[in-house]
Write a protein that holds these residues in place. Structure first.
Motif, PDB file in Angstrom:
ATOM      1  N   THR A 167      12.234   2.477   4.596  1.00 41.43           N
ATOM      2  CA  THR A 167      11.362   3.549   4.103  1.00 41.43           C
ATOM      3  C   THR A 167      12.173   4.797   3.764  1.00 41.43           C
ATOM      4  N   LYS A 168      13.067   5.190   4.642  1.00 43.03           N
ATOM      5  CA  LYS A 168      13.864   6.400   4.423  1.00 43.03           C
ATOM      6  C   LYS A 168      14.759   6.265   3.196  1.00 43.03           C
ATOM      7  N   SER A 169      15.424   5.133   3.076  1.00 40.64           N
ATOM      8  CA  SER A 169      16.350   4.933   1.966  1.00 40.64           C
ATOM      9  C   SER A 169      15.615   4.867   0.634  1.00 40.64           C
ATOM     10  N   LEU A 170      14.509   4.140   0.597  1.00 40.63           N
ATOM     11  CA  LEU A 170      13.757   4.015  -0.645  1.00 40.63           C
ATOM     12  C   LEU A 170      13.128   5.348  -1.045  1.00 40.63           C
ATOM     13  N   ALA A 171      12.726   6.133  -0.052  1.00 40.37           N
ATOM     14  CA  ALA A 171      12.160   7.459  -0.344  1.00 40.37           C
ATOM     15  C   ALA A 171      13.173   8.323  -1.078  1.00 40.37           C
ATOM     16  N   LEU A 172      14.426   8.246  -0.690  1.00 38.23           N
ATOM     17  CA  LEU A 172      15.474   9.004  -1.370  1.00 38.23           C
ATOM     18  C   LEU A 172      15.604   8.557  -2.830  1.00 38.23           C
ATOM     19  N   GLU A 173      15.532   7.266  -3.060  1.00 40.93           N
ATOM     20  CA  GLU A 173      15.709   6.739  -4.402  1.00 40.93           C
ATOM     21  C   GLU A 173      14.539   7.062  -5.330  1.00 40.93           C
ATOM     22  N   LEU A 174      13.333   7.122  -4.769  1.00 43.44           N
ATOM     23  CA  LEU A 174      12.146   7.250  -5.614  1.00 43.44           C
ATOM     24  C   LEU A 174      11.574   8.658  -5.687  1.00 43.44           C
ATOM     25  N   ALA A 175      12.177   9.604  -4.962  1.00 42.36           N
ATOM     26  CA  ALA A 175      11.616  10.960  -4.918  1.00 42.36           C
ATOM     27  C   ALA A 175      11.481  11.574  -6.312  1.00 42.36           C
ATOM     28  N   ARG A 176      12.463  11.376  -7.145  1.00 40.73           N
ATOM     29  CA  ARG A 176      12.411  11.965  -8.483  1.00 40.73           C
ATOM     30  C   ARG A 176      11.512  11.192  -9.440  1.00 40.73           C
ATOM     31  N   LYS A 177      11.049  10.046  -8.997  1.00 41.42           N
ATOM     32  CA  LYS A 177      10.145   9.231  -9.810  1.00 41.42           C
ATOM     33  C   LYS A 177       8.678   9.487  -9.456  1.00 41.42           C
ATOM     34  N   ARG A 178       8.451  10.477  -8.601  1.00 40.13           N
ATOM     35  CA  ARG A 178       7.094  10.843  -8.171  1.00 40.13           C
ATOM     36  C   ARG A 178       6.408   9.720  -7.394  1.00 40.13           C
ATOM     37  N   VAL A 179       7.199   8.920  -6.703  1.00 41.22           N
ATOM     38  CA  VAL A 179       6.654   7.888  -5.821  1.00 41.22           C
ATOM     39  C   VAL A 179       7.079   8.230  -4.399  1.00 41.22           C
ATOM     40  N   THR A 180       6.118   8.494  -3.532  1.00 41.06           N
ATOM     41  CA  THR A 180       6.452   8.781  -2.139  1.00 41.06           C
ATOM     42  C   THR A 180       6.458   7.492  -1.335  1.00 41.06           C
ATOM     43  N   VAL A 181       7.311   7.468  -0.311  1.00 38.70           N
ATOM     44  CA  VAL A 181       7.443   6.287   0.544  1.00 38.70           C
ATOM     45  C   VAL A 181       7.433   6.755   1.995  1.00 38.70           C
ATOM     46  N   ASN A 182       6.455   6.312   2.751  1.00 40.35           N
ATOM     47  CA  ASN A 182       6.336   6.726   4.147  1.00 40.35           C
ATOM     48  C   ASN A 182       5.985   5.549   5.039  1.00 40.35           C
ATOM     49  N   ALA A 183       6.247   5.714   6.315  1.00 45.26           N
ATOM     50  CA  ALA A 183       5.902   4.702   7.315  1.00 45.26           C
ATOM     51  C   ALA A 183       4.848   5.263   8.260  1.00 45.26           C
ATOM     52  N   VAL A 184       3.865   4.460   8.577  1.00 48.35           N
ATOM     53  CA  VAL A 184       2.900   4.783   9.627  1.00 48.35           C
ATOM     54  C   VAL A 184       3.232   3.905  10.820  1.00 48.35           C
ATOM     55  N   CYS A 185       3.378   4.525  11.982  1.00 53.33           N
ATOM     56  CA  CYS A 185       3.797   3.805  13.186  1.00 53.33           C
ATOM     57  C   CYS A 185       2.696   3.859  14.237  1.00 53.33           C
ATOM     58  N   GLY A 236       9.572   9.754   3.065  1.00 51.04           N
ATOM     59  CA  GLY A 236      10.618   9.345   3.997  1.00 51.04           C
ATOM     60  C   GLY A 236      10.295   9.603   5.449  1.00 51.04           C
ATOM     61  N   GLN A 237       9.016   9.769   5.762  1.00 52.28           N
ATOM     62  CA  GLN A 237       8.628  10.175   7.117  1.00 52.28           C
ATOM     63  C   GLN A 237       7.977   9.044   7.911  1.00 52.28           C
ATOM     64  N   GLN A 238       7.950   9.245   9.222  1.00 53.02           N
ATOM     65  CA  GLN A 238       7.219   8.365  10.138  1.00 53.02           C
ATOM     66  C   GLN A 238       6.024   9.138  10.674  1.00 53.02           C
ATOM     67  N   LEU A 239       4.827   8.639  10.408  1.00 50.39           N
ATOM     68  CA  LEU A 239       3.617   9.266  10.925  1.00 50.39           C
ATOM     69  C   LEU A 239       3.179   8.475  12.137  1.00 50.39           C
ATOM     70  N   ASN A 240       3.263   9.087  13.306  1.00 49.35           N
ATOM     71  CA  ASN A 240       3.040   8.382  14.568  1.00 49.35           C
ATOM     72  C   ASN A 240       1.599   8.522  15.030  1.00 49.35           C
ATOM     73  N   ILE A 241       0.910   7.406  15.142  1.00 51.51           N
ATOM     74  CA  ILE A 241      -0.484   7.371  15.600  1.00 51.51           C
ATOM     75  C   ILE A 241      -0.482   6.636  16.926  1.00 51.51           C
ATOM     76  N   ASN A 242      -0.145   7.364  18.009  1.00 46.67           N
ATOM     77  CA  ASN A 242       0.112   6.652  19.264  1.00 46.67           C
ATOM     78  C   ASN A 242      -0.398   7.362  20.516  1.00 46.67           C
ATOM     79  N   GLY A 243      -1.212   8.400  20.363  1.00 44.37           N
ATOM     80  CA  GLY A 243      -1.775   9.066  21.527  1.00 44.37           C
ATOM     81  C   GLY A 243      -0.763   9.780  22.399  1.00 44.37           C
ATOM     82  N   GLY A 244       0.418  10.063  21.833  1.00 47.95           N
ATOM     83  CA  GLY A 244       1.450  10.767  22.593  1.00 47.95           C
ATOM     84  C   GLY A 244       2.376   9.856  23.370  1.00 47.95           C
TER      85      GLY A 244
END
Length: 247
Positions: A167-185, A236-244
């Protein structure tokens, strides 16, 4: 904020659990949804029927996303039905939990193929269409286990951790293409798999979570909706849905 009405999303593994919740939540917000499934057509058609009953648009498409030919058919069917792809949610996943000494080569390969290699398959086939979108979104459903590890889950944690790096690597490659890439954990979410655990194990899990409860599939689905609708400057982010449970 992106207006989601008439956007088109593919949700892999979209017929059950978290995938079903994501499919339904996107559809409630005007997205045309392709509910991907591998074997349980009844569950997939049930999700599609519920979406249509609520006034949304959806189709079910069978595809084993670990197989590139199946994925190509999934992408082609989406384009034939809806003409474009704006959102790709890589949610398909399986577990084959065993301590490493008991883990077979097949256990390893199946989990890596479905949970990680499939994401290469879907993104490589869908990317030309996502780059044509005004607001392309790729959302990879990883796991807290990819961040912390898990006893008896070397195969699963390797796949989910790999998904975070991907996710992080692809986000770097696609940022200028207006495609966001994120992970939900997600952390421990009340799905069929968790419901099948012995009561004592469930109680131990809940006791370990700071908010003292399991998460709900709809809470994961809303995080996906947030990234689709309000995530223009998030990549390129991780969104954590885990109750802490993991911070």
């Amino acid at each position: 904020m992106v207006e989601l009405t008439d956007k088109v999303a593919i949700v892999t593994g979209g017929s059950r659990g978290i995938g079903s919740a994501i499919s339904s939540e996107l559809a409630r917000n005007g997205v045309k949804v392709v509910v991907n499934y591998q074997s349980n057509s009844e569950s997939a058609e049930k999700v599609v029927h519920a979406i249509k009953e609520s006034g949304g648009q959806a189709i079910a498409v069978k595809a084993d996303v670990s197989k590139s030919d199946d994925v190509l058919n999934l992408i082609n069917e989406t384009i034939n039905q809806f003409g474009k792809i704006d959102i790709l949610v890589n949610n398909a996943g399986i577990t084959k939990d065993r301590t490493f000494r008991k883990l077979s080569q097949d256990d390893w390969n199946q989990v890596i193929n479905v949970n990680l290699n499939s994401v290469y398959n879907t993104i490589s086939s869908a990317l030309p269409h996502l780059m044509e979108s005004e607001a392309g979104r790729i959302i990879n459903i990883s796991s807290i286990i990819g961040q912390t590890g898990g006893f008896g889950q070397t195969n699963y944690s390797a796949a989910k951790a790999g998904l975070i790096g991907y996710t992080k690597s692809l986000a770097l490659e696609l940022a200028r293409k207006r495609v966001t890439v994120n992970a939900v954990c997600p952390g421990f979410i009340e799905t069929e798999m968790v419901q099948e655990m012995p009561d004592k194990v469930r109680e131990q899990i809940i006791a370990s979570v700071p908010v003292q409860r399991l998460g709900q599939a709809i809470e994961v689905a809303r995080s996906v909706l947030f990234l689709c609708k309000d995530g223009e400057y998030i990549t390129g982010q991780q969104l954590n849905i885990n109750g802490g449970l993991y911070m």
